[in-house]
Design an enzyme around this catalytic site. Structure first.
Site, PDB file in Angstrom:
ATOM      1  N   TYR A   1      -3.364  -6.066  -9.412  1.00  0.00           N
ATOM      2  CA  TYR A   1      -2.257  -6.675  -8.644  1.00  0.00           C
ATOM      3  C   TYR A   1      -2.493  -8.180  -8.514  1.00  0.00           C
ATOM      4  CZ  TYR A   1       1.044  -7.499  -4.809  1.00  0.00           C
ATOM      5  OH  TYR A   1       2.069  -7.973  -4.023  1.00  0.00           O
TER       6      TYR A   1
ATOM      7  N   LYS B   1      -0.251 -11.401  -9.924  1.00  0.00           N
ATOM      8  CA  LYS B   1       0.347 -12.411  -9.044  1.00  0.00           C
ATOM      9  C   LYS B   1      -0.151 -13.820  -9.404  1.00  0.00           C
ATOM     10  CE  LYS B   1       3.003  -9.651  -6.856  1.00  0.00           C
ATOM     11  NZ  LYS B   1       4.466  -9.781  -6.922  1.00  0.00           N
TER      12      LYS B   1
HETATM   13  N1  LIG Z   1       5.125  -6.821   1.427  1.00  0.00           N
HETATM   14  C1  LIG Z   1       4.139  -7.689   1.264  1.00  0.00           C
HETATM   15  O1  LIG Z   1       3.231  -7.821   2.114  1.00  0.00           O
HETATM   16  C2  LIG Z   1       4.104  -8.553   0.033  1.00  0.00           C
HETATM   17  C3  LIG Z   1       3.182  -9.594   0.001  1.00  0.00           C
HETATM   18  C4  LIG Z   1       3.111 -10.407  -1.117  1.00  0.00           C
HETATM   19  C5  LIG Z   1       3.976 -10.191  -2.175  1.00  0.00           C
HETATM   20  N2  LIG Z   1       4.871  -9.157  -2.129  1.00  0.00           N
HETATM   21  C6  LIG Z   1       5.756  -8.996  -3.271  1.00  0.00           C
HETATM   22  O2  LIG Z   1       7.089  -9.028  -2.817  1.00  0.00           O
HETATM   23  C7  LIG Z   1       7.923  -8.393  -3.780  1.00  0.00           C
HETATM   24  C8  LIG Z   1       8.852  -7.444  -3.045  1.00  0.00           C
HETATM   25  O3  LIG Z   1       8.080  -6.415  -2.471  1.00  0.00           O
HETATM   26  P1  LIG Z   1       8.417  -5.761  -1.053  1.00  0.00           P
HETATM   27  O4  LIG Z   1       7.249  -5.979  -0.175  1.00  0.00           O
HETATM   28  O5  LIG Z   1       9.779  -6.170  -0.618  1.00  0.00           O
HETATM   29  O6  LIG Z   1       8.354  -4.226  -1.475  1.00  0.00           O
HETATM   30  P2  LIG Z   1       9.450  -3.083  -1.520  1.00  0.00           P
HETATM   31  O7  LIG Z   1       8.720  -1.930  -2.108  1.00  0.00           O
HETATM   32  O8  LIG Z   1      10.082  -2.942  -0.187  1.00  0.00           O
HETATM   33  O9  LIG Z   1      10.539  -3.618  -2.554  1.00  0.00           O
HETATM   34  C9  LIG Z   1      10.277  -3.727  -3.930  1.00  0.00           C
HETATM   35  C10 LIG Z   1      11.540  -3.422  -4.695  1.00  0.00           C
HETATM   36  O10 LIG Z   1      11.303  -3.672  -6.092  1.00  0.00           O
HETATM   37  C11 LIG Z   1      11.924  -2.626  -6.823  1.00  0.00           C
HETATM   38  N3  LIG Z   1      11.340  -2.520  -8.155  1.00  0.00           N
HETATM   39  C12 LIG Z   1      10.115  -2.043  -8.501  1.00  0.00           C
HETATM   40  N4  LIG Z   1       9.962  -2.111  -9.837  1.00  0.00           N
HETATM   41  C13 LIG Z   1      11.107  -2.640 -10.340  1.00  0.00           C
HETATM   42  C14 LIG Z   1      11.555  -2.964 -11.645  1.00  0.00           C
HETATM   43  N5  LIG Z   1      10.813  -2.742 -12.737  1.00  0.00           N
HETATM   44  N6  LIG Z   1      12.781  -3.513 -11.777  1.00  0.00           N
HETATM   45  C15 LIG Z   1      13.566  -3.729 -10.698  1.00  0.00           C
HETATM   46  N7  LIG Z   1      13.214  -3.425  -9.447  1.00  0.00           N
HETATM   47  C16 LIG Z   1      11.984  -2.891  -9.275  1.00  0.00           C
HETATM   48  C17 LIG Z   1      11.718  -1.388  -5.976  1.00  0.00           C
HETATM   49  O11 LIG Z   1      12.593  -0.336  -6.330  1.00  0.00           O
HETATM   50  C18 LIG Z   1      11.972  -1.943  -4.566  1.00  0.00           C
HETATM   51  O12 LIG Z   1      13.319  -1.862  -4.194  1.00  0.00           O
HETATM   52  C19 LIG Z   1       6.982  -7.717  -4.767  1.00  0.00           C
HETATM   53  O13 LIG Z   1       6.891  -8.521  -5.926  1.00  0.00           O
HETATM   54  C20 LIG Z   1       5.657  -7.701  -4.032  1.00  0.00           C
HETATM   55  O14 LIG Z   1       4.552  -7.658  -4.909  1.00  0.00           O
HETATM   56  C21 LIG Z   1       4.953  -8.341  -1.043  1.00  0.00           C
END
Ligand SMILES: NC(=O)c1ccc[n+]([C@@H]2O[C@H](COP(=O)([O-])OP(=O)(O)OC[C@H]3O[C@@H](n4cnc5c(N)ncnc54)[C@H](O)[C@@H]3O)[C@@H](O)[C@H]2O)c1
Length: 271
Positions: free
Chosen positions: A162, A166
């Site tokens: 992961y 990133k």
């Molecule tokens: N939540 C955190 O603490 C956090 C921190 C840092 C980064 N992020 C990043 O933020 C982004 C959003 O994550 P989130 O926390 O909202 O999670 P989440 O799981 O709530 O949302 C992620 C969304 O991405 C969609 N998805 C997954 N694979 C996909 C694909 N191949 N094509 C299209 N859609 C796809 C999922 O169906 C889901 O709706 C991600 O890139 C995650 O790595 C999250």
């Protein structure tokens, strides 16, 4: 953002960053937003609600953000329908909480494909569409934002796969900004800290069950709390708007200060 047309990936999750960002951007009065995801159980309701409450044209579309065909498809749709593309938020991603022993080449490559290739594809295809000019948009311009993570900068916020995916996103945004020099197309990454979404739900539930772990977890942020998806959404809405017109090639942390410090020791609190 008057007349702006843009695309957001990863919007299906009800508590996710993509969905919250769609709401934040819609308040800035663009012309149209494509809300997309690989799942579509809750996309149509998002699009309907945004259109109803803001008047912004919001189109739900099933898009695998890591598929070249799907990414080109939704971009072509925007150009055909609106003759312009102004922003693309490459937000879709997956977590990967496997231990080092459980990681395999396949798991590593899957994480890289979904998290990092999706951003490469966004820069490659969206920038070409942003260069497109028309009577309404006489000059090349646009803003691409990708969701990286504090895991890109420091250990301790995700598995090796992961974190590597990133870190790749941050570099794609930095090099992408320079590859597109002179085209007025900006490329930036946002690096969220721990945000309460579907992705972090199991982790945060496990921590909440143990008060000591919960207290320690709160110390990851100078604000002593987790972040909310709309707090990332507000930064993205700024970055895709004209207000951020001189910001490119940056990785901007939205993390309650967690990357500003070494592990916080309460005994040094007043010194
Ligand atoms: N939540 C955190 O603490 C956090 C921190 C840092 C980064 N992020 C990043 O933020 C982004 C959003 O994550 P989130 O926390 O909202 O999670 P989440 O799981 O709530 O949302 C992620 C969304 O991405 C969609 N998805 C997954 N694979 C996909 C694909 N191949 N094509 C299209 N859609 C796809 C999922 O169906 C889901 O709706 C991600 O890139 C995650 O790595 C999250």
């Amino acid at each position: 953002m008057e007349n702006f047309v843009g695309i957001i990936t990863g919007c299906n999750s009800l508590t996710g960053i993509g969905r919250a960002t769609a709401y934040s951007i819609s308040k800035k009065n663009p012309k149209a937003i494509y809300v997309t995801d690989i799942k579509d159980s809750d996309l149509a309701t998002l699009a309907e609600e945004i259109t109803k409450t803001t008047g912004v044209e919001c189109i739900a579309k099933l898009v695998d953000a890591s598929s070249d065909e799907d990414v080109k498809g939704v971009i072509d749709d925007a150009i055909k329908k609106y003759d312009r593309l102004d922003f693309y938020f490459a937000n879709a991603g997956i977590g990967n909480a496997k231990s080092m022993a459980e990681q395999t080449k396949e798991v590593f490559l899957e994480t890289m494909t979904i998290n990092a290739w999706s951003v490469f594809a966004a820069v490659k295809y969206a920038s070409a569409a942003m260069e497109h000019t028309s009577s309404q948009k006489p000059k090349s311009a646009g803003s691409i934002v990708a969701t990286a993570s504090i895991a890109a900068a420091r250990s301790g916020a995700g598995s090796m796969s992961y974190a590597a995916s990133k870190a790749a996103i941050v570099n794609i945004c930095q090099t992408g900004a320079w590859r597109l020099h002179g085209k007025n197309i900006r490329v930036n990454a946002v690096c969220p800290g721990v945000i309460e979404t579907e992705m972090t739900k199991p982790l945060l539930e496990a921590v909440t069950e143990d008060p000591r772990k919960q207290r320690l977890a709160m110390l990851h942020s100078a604000l002593e709390r987790y972040g909310r998806p709309e707090e990332v959404g507000a930064m993205v809405a700024f970055l895709v708007s004209r207000d951020a017109s001189f910001i490119t090639g940056q990785a901007i942390a939205v993390d309650g200060g967690s990357t500003a410090a070494l592990p916080y020791l309460p005994c040094f609190a007043d010194s």
